[in-house]
Each structure stands twice: as C-alpha cells, then as structure tokens.
Design a protein around this motif. Structure first.
Motif, mmCIF file in Angstrom:
data_model
loop_
_atom_site.group_PDB
_atom_site.id
_atom_site.type_symbol
_atom_site.label_atom_id
_atom_site.label_comp_id
_atom_site.label_asym_id
_atom_site.label_seq_id
_atom_site.Cartn_x
_atom_site.Cartn_y
_atom_site.Cartn_z
ATOM 1 N N ILE A 30 33.024 18.117 33.496
ATOM 2 C CA ILE A 30 32.748 19.146 32.540
ATOM 3 C C ILE A 30 32.923 18.783 31.132
ATOM 4 O O ILE A 30 31.911 19.248 30.497
ATOM 5 N N LEU A 31 33.762 17.872 30.861
ATOM 6 C CA LEU A 31 34.039 17.751 29.344
ATOM 7 C C LEU A 31 32.797 16.626 29.129
ATOM 8 O O LEU A 31 32.138 16.870 27.962
ATOM 9 N N ALA A 32 32.460 15.671 29.855
ATOM 10 C CA ALA A 32 31.376 14.640 29.647
ATOM 11 C C ALA A 32 30.005 15.561 29.433
ATOM 12 O O ALA A 32 29.197 15.260 28.466
ATOM 13 N N GLY A 33 29.799 16.605 30.158
ATOM 14 C CA GLY A 33 28.565 17.416 30.134
ATOM 15 C C GLY A 33 28.663 18.161 28.842
ATOM 16 O O GLY A 33 27.463 18.187 28.025
ATOM 17 N N ALA A 34 29.827 18.789 28.401
ATOM 18 C CA ALA A 34 29.849 19.725 27.169
ATOM 19 C C ALA A 34 29.628 18.819 26.041
ATOM 20 O O ALA A 34 29.039 19.119 24.880
ATOM 21 N N LEU A 35 30.153 17.580 25.967
ATOM 22 C CA LEU A 35 30.226 16.654 24.817
ATOM 23 C C LEU A 35 28.875 15.660 24.835
ATOM 24 O O LEU A 35 28.705 14.913 23.761
ATOM 25 N N LYS A 36 28.388 15.392 26.077
ATOM 26 C CA LYS A 36 27.322 14.422 26.145
ATOM 27 C C LYS A 36 27.732 12.928 25.853
ATOM 28 O O LYS A 36 27.424 12.235 25.152
ATOM 29 N N ILE A 161 47.185 22.820 34.778
ATOM 30 C CA ILE A 161 45.982 22.815 35.873
ATOM 31 C C ILE A 161 45.944 24.185 36.494
ATOM 32 O O ILE A 161 45.235 24.299 37.297
ATOM 33 N N GLY A 162 46.783 25.392 36.230
ATOM 34 C CA GLY A 162 46.571 26.647 36.598
ATOM 35 C C GLY A 162 45.347 27.513 36.645
ATOM 36 O O GLY A 162 44.821 27.896 37.399
ATOM 37 N N PRO A 163 44.695 27.317 35.267
ATOM 38 C CA PRO A 163 43.635 27.956 34.848
ATOM 39 C C PRO A 163 42.397 27.287 35.800
ATOM 40 O O PRO A 163 42.405 26.283 36.175
ATOM 41 N N PRO A 164 41.165 27.862 35.803
ATOM 42 C CA PRO A 164 40.031 27.234 36.296
ATOM 43 C C PRO A 164 39.675 26.185 35.813
ATOM 44 O O PRO A 164 39.814 25.926 34.347
ATOM 45 N N PRO A 165 38.785 25.125 36.122
ATOM 46 C CA PRO A 165 38.416 23.857 35.562
ATOM 47 C C PRO A 165 37.773 24.054 34.202
ATOM 48 O O PRO A 165 38.025 23.358 33.111
ATOM 49 N N THR A 166 36.737 25.238 34.107
ATOM 50 C CA THR A 166 36.314 25.274 32.892
ATOM 51 C C THR A 166 36.992 25.782 31.869
ATOM 52 O O THR A 166 36.831 25.378 30.669
ATOM 53 N N LYS A 167 38.145 26.582 32.146
ATOM 54 C CA LYS A 167 39.183 27.077 31.277
ATOM 55 C C LYS A 167 39.848 25.794 30.743
ATOM 56 O O LYS A 167 40.268 25.711 29.557
#
Length: 186
Positions: A30-36, A161-167
């Motif tokens: 998710i981070l790699a996609g958001a940050l490119k 790690i409680g919240p969903p991965p996107t959060k």
C-alpha cells in the motif's frame, strides 16, 4: 502526498518490520503504491535453505540470517547511494540486524524502520488464516522471543496493527509528512 521528502530524509528507504503475520507485505505494498517507490519483498531474498528450514518448522539462527540480511542491506545501499527511495520488508527482529540494514544510509538518505506491532493473539490469528506462506504459525513464539524493542536512538515509526492495513499505511504516511516538514524547517 509528495513521493520524496526533503532535508535529511531526501531519499528514505523504509524497512517495514515485525514478526511474521504482522502485515508487512500488505502495508508495504500500500505504501509503495501511494508513494510510487520501489518495493522489495524481503522474504523473496531468502536463500532456498532458509525457506526450507522455516517451512519445516525450524527457526532460523543468526548464522542463517546474516547472508539474507546482507542481501537486503545491499538493496538498501543501492537505493540510498543512487538517490532512490524504496520500501523493503524484513522482520528485523534484533538491534544487530537493524544496525546491518541501516548501515546503508548515506548523506541525504536515511533508513526508517516501520514496526508493525501487535499482540500475540492478533498475530497468531492472522498466521493461522494464511494459506500461501512458508512460515508456519508454530514459529511465532520464537519470533516474539527474538524481537528486541526499538531503542530511542533508532529511526523508527511504530504502528499498531489493529486498524485495517489502509489505515495503518495512512498513519505511516502522516508520520513521514511530519518528518519531512520538520526537515524543511531546519
């Protein structure tokens, strides 16, 4: 969100760390996609002997891990010396392992450990639900007992790690932005 930060963190490399089952691959993706930014799955760099050992339920020793950590450190160094930001997943359980990984940091670049932390019960539940990974849940106790808490002098972001991965990824991005703002003001 800017894909690069300035100042000291001009070309950071994130090491998304934690015990098996903490969500490293998902959050890193998710981070790699958001940050490119470039993404490297650390587990893909394990020698076949390590994978076979873990798949058979045997924990890795330091001797097993050093060559693997050296390969990850080379990936980090390649990125920091060429001015490319990136994200790599790695359990990075011990301070000595993290020291090897952060040794690739160069002027204008930094290694930031993103520790995905959670309870044994939560992580165990995730491991038991996984079907496509060589690491059996039986090795969780070994990983938890090996995990050394991050020290105050380590460059780290700790996220529950409680919240969903996107959060979780959003929390990391917010922290990176804060750090970038602090670097720009100096």
């Amino acid at each position: 969100m800017a894909s690069q930060t300035t100042g000291r963190a001009h070309h950071p490399v994130l090491v998304v760390m934690g015990v098996s089952g903490s969500g490293k691959s998902t959050v890193a993706g998710i981070l790699a996609g958001a940050l490119k930014w470039d993404l490297q799955e650390g587990d893909d760099l394990h020698p076949d002997a390590n994978v076979a050992k873990m798949a058979s339920g045997q924990p890795l020793t330091d001797e097993d891990r050093w060559p693997w950590l050296d390969v990850i450190a080379e990936w980090i160094t390649d990125h920091t010396t060429t001015g490319r930001s990136g994200i790599v997943t790695c359990s990075a359980l011990k301070r000595s392992y993290r020291d090897v990984l952060s040794a690739g940091s160069r002027e204008g670049a930094e290694v930031i450990f993103v520790h995905l932390a959670g309870t044994k019960d939560r992580i165990s539940g995730r491991l038991n639900a996984r079907m496509d990974h060589f690491m059996p849940s039986s090795l969780l106790d070994t990983q938890i007992s090996t995990l050394e808490p991050l020290a105050g002098d380590e460059n780290a972001i700790v996220v529950d790690i409680g919240p969903p991965p996107t959060k979780i990824a959003e929390q990391v991005l917010v922290e990176l932005e804060k750090r970038a703002g602090m670097s720009e003001s100096h």
